[in-house]
Design a protein around this motif. Structure first.
Motif, PDB file in Angstrom:
ATOM      1  N   GLY A   1      -3.048  -2.059  -2.051  1.00 34.54           N
ATOM      2  CA  GLY A   1      -3.880  -1.055  -1.399  1.00 34.54           C
ATOM      3  C   GLY A   1      -4.046   0.149  -2.302  1.00 34.54           C
ATOM      4  O   GLY A   1      -3.114   0.566  -2.984  1.00 34.54           O
ATOM      5  N   VAL A   2      -5.255   0.690  -2.300  1.00 35.53           N
ATOM      6  CA  VAL A   2      -5.581   1.830  -3.158  1.00 35.53           C
ATOM      7  C   VAL A   2      -6.108   2.943  -2.270  1.00 35.53           C
ATOM      8  O   VAL A   2      -7.045   2.729  -1.496  1.00 35.53           O
ATOM      9  CB  VAL A   2      -6.646   1.430  -4.202  1.00 35.53           C
ATOM     10  CG1 VAL A   2      -6.992   2.603  -5.108  1.00 35.53           C
ATOM     11  CG2 VAL A   2      -6.181   0.223  -5.013  1.00 35.53           C
ATOM     12  N   ASP A   3      -5.520   4.133  -2.386  1.00 37.38           N
ATOM     13  CA  ASP A   3      -6.019   5.227  -1.559  1.00 37.38           C
ATOM     14  C   ASP A   3      -7.333   5.757  -2.136  1.00 37.38           C
ATOM     15  O   ASP A   3      -7.812   5.291  -3.168  1.00 37.38           O
ATOM     16  CB  ASP A   3      -4.963   6.308  -1.353  1.00 37.38           C
ATOM     17  CG  ASP A   3      -4.685   7.177  -2.565  1.00 37.38           C
ATOM     18  OD1 ASP A   3      -5.508   7.227  -3.504  1.00 37.38           O
ATOM     19  OD2 ASP A   3      -3.627   7.833  -2.576  1.00 37.38           O
ATOM     20  N   TRP A   4      -7.915   6.716  -1.461  1.00 38.40           N
ATOM     21  CA  TRP A   4      -9.251   7.203  -1.793  1.00 38.40           C
ATOM     22  C   TRP A   4      -9.305   8.009  -3.079  1.00 38.40           C
ATOM     23  O   TRP A   4     -10.377   8.345  -3.561  1.00 38.40           O
ATOM     24  CB  TRP A   4      -9.796   8.036  -0.639  1.00 38.40           C
ATOM     25  CG  TRP A   4      -9.067   9.332  -0.456  1.00 38.40           C
ATOM     26  CD1 TRP A   4      -9.436  10.554  -0.936  1.00 38.40           C
ATOM     27  CD2 TRP A   4      -7.825   9.538   0.212  1.00 38.40           C
ATOM     28  NE1 TRP A   4      -8.509  11.513  -0.601  1.00 38.40           N
ATOM     29  CE2 TRP A   4      -7.497  10.905   0.114  1.00 38.40           C
ATOM     30  CE3 TRP A   4      -6.942   8.707   0.903  1.00 38.40           C
ATOM     31  CZ2 TRP A   4      -6.344  11.450   0.673  1.00 38.40           C
ATOM     32  CZ3 TRP A   4      -5.798   9.257   1.452  1.00 38.40           C
ATOM     33  CH2 TRP A   4      -5.520  10.607   1.331  1.00 38.40           C
TER      34      TRP A   4
ATOM     35  N   PHE B   1       0.825  -1.198   0.000  1.00 37.59           N
ATOM     36  CA  PHE B   1       0.000   0.000   0.000  1.00 37.59           C
ATOM     37  C   PHE B   1       0.857   1.244   0.000  1.00 37.59           C
ATOM     38  O   PHE B   1       1.900   1.294   0.646  1.00 37.59           O
ATOM     39  CB  PHE B   1      -0.906   0.024   1.248  1.00 37.59           C
ATOM     40  CG  PHE B   1      -1.685   1.299   1.389  1.00 37.59           C
ATOM     41  CD1 PHE B   1      -2.787   1.532   0.589  1.00 37.59           C
ATOM     42  CD2 PHE B   1      -1.306   2.268   2.297  1.00 37.59           C
ATOM     43  CE1 PHE B   1      -3.508   2.712   0.705  1.00 37.59           C
ATOM     44  CE2 PHE B   1      -2.016   3.450   2.421  1.00 37.59           C
ATOM     45  CZ  PHE B   1      -3.119   3.675   1.615  1.00 37.59           C
TER      46      PHE B   1
ATOM     47  N   GLY C   1      -8.902   4.553   3.019  1.00 33.81           N
ATOM     48  CA  GLY C   1      -7.890   4.858   2.016  1.00 33.81           C
ATOM     49  C   GLY C   1      -6.587   5.332   2.609  1.00 33.81           C
ATOM     50  O   GLY C   1      -5.607   5.463   1.913  1.00 33.81           O
ATOM     51  N   HIS C   2      -6.565   5.631   3.917  1.00 31.82           N
ATOM     52  CA  HIS C   2      -5.315   6.035   4.558  1.00 31.82           C
ATOM     53  C   HIS C   2      -5.538   6.330   6.035  1.00 31.82           C
ATOM     54  O   HIS C   2      -5.433   7.461   6.478  1.00 31.82           O
ATOM     55  CB  HIS C   2      -4.696   7.240   3.865  1.00 31.82           C
ATOM     56  CG  HIS C   2      -3.350   7.635   4.413  1.00 31.82           C
ATOM     57  ND1 HIS C   2      -2.371   6.714   4.686  1.00 31.82           N
ATOM     58  CD2 HIS C   2      -2.840   8.831   4.745  1.00 31.82           C
ATOM     59  CE1 HIS C   2      -1.302   7.337   5.160  1.00 31.82           C
ATOM     60  NE2 HIS C   2      -1.561   8.632   5.205  1.00 31.82           N
TER      61      HIS C   2
ATOM     62  N   GLY D   1      -9.020  -1.209   0.159  1.00 38.13           N
ATOM     63  CA  GLY D   1      -9.317   0.219   0.214  1.00 38.13           C
ATOM     64  C   GLY D   1     -10.814   0.448   0.110  1.00 38.13           C
ATOM     65  O   GLY D   1     -11.583  -0.485   0.186  1.00 38.13           O
ATOM     66  N   ASN D   2     -11.178   1.550  -0.114  1.00 34.68           N
ATOM     67  CA  ASN D   2     -10.518   2.818  -0.155  1.00 34.68           C
ATOM     68  C   ASN D   2     -11.479   3.921   0.278  1.00 34.68           C
ATOM     69  O   ASN D   2     -11.650   4.918  -0.382  1.00 34.68           O
ATOM     70  CB  ASN D   2      -9.861   3.083  -1.497  1.00 34.68           C
ATOM     71  CG  ASN D   2     -10.844   3.303  -2.639  1.00 34.68           C
ATOM     72  OD1 ASN D   2     -12.030   3.076  -2.521  1.00 34.68           O
ATOM     73  ND2 ASN D   2     -10.331   3.753  -3.746  1.00 34.68           N
TER      74      ASN D   2
ATOM     75  N   LEU E   1     -12.026   2.037  -7.125  1.00 37.02           N
ATOM     76  CA  LEU E   1     -11.511   0.669  -7.146  1.00 37.02           C
ATOM     77  C   LEU E   1     -11.742  -0.037  -8.480  1.00 37.02           C
ATOM     78  O   LEU E   1     -10.931  -0.875  -8.875  1.00 37.02           O
ATOM     79  CB  LEU E   1     -12.123  -0.144  -6.002  1.00 37.02           C
ATOM     80  CG  LEU E   1     -11.632   0.245  -4.618  1.00 37.02           C
ATOM     81  CD1 LEU E   1     -12.432  -0.497  -3.546  1.00 37.02           C
ATOM     82  CD2 LEU E   1     -10.162  -0.019  -4.452  1.00 37.02           C
TER      83      LEU E   1
END
Length: 132
Positions: free
Chosen positions: A52-55, A31, A110-111, A74-75, A59
């Motif tokens: 992992g994919v942030d906002w 991520f 997302g984080h 995520g996210n 997706l």
């Protein structure tokens, strides 16, 4: 979000790959925040089982980039945790729907969780996701 694709490949990917390869026998998630430009590289030649994919990236778009054999994590947008429940619920439903484009989807923020987040919001998210 500060790296170019070239810098990621040169200065980060080899070290991340080495770290993930050093942990055998368990699923591994790679991520990073702001990794959209090099999301395809985040699989690290198979060293990561999930990405992992942030906002910032939907997706379904991420799934199209990384391919059908990759799990996504995520996210949910952490800023949405401060929104009224109706808006947050709609956002979570959109994230879950977009995540269906991936092989599998681990619902996550997302984080991270901002420190001023109401824990009840998190409980409601978990309950909603389990109901879906």
């Amino acid at each position: 979000g500060s790296l170019s694709t070239s810098d990621y490949r040169t200065f980060v990917a080899p070290h991340s790959k080495r770290a993930l390869d050093a942990v055998p026998g368990v699923p591994k998630i790679h991520f990073g925040v702001g990794t959209g430009p090099f999301l395809a590289d985040m699989r690290l030649c198979g060293s990561a089982d999930a990405v992992g994919v942030d906002w910032r990236m939907p997706l379904d778009e991420a799934a199209a980039i990384v391919g059908p054999d990759v799990t996504l994590q995520g996210n949910i947008d952490p800023a949405m945790l401060q929104a009224p429940w109706e808006a947050l619920e709609e956002h979570v439903r959109e994230v879950v729907l977009a995540g269906r484009a991936a092989r599998a989807h681990i619902v996550n923020l997302g984080h991270g969780v901002p420190p001023d987040t109401d824990p009840d919001q998190l409980t409601r998210i978990v309950e909603l996701v389990h109901s879906l």
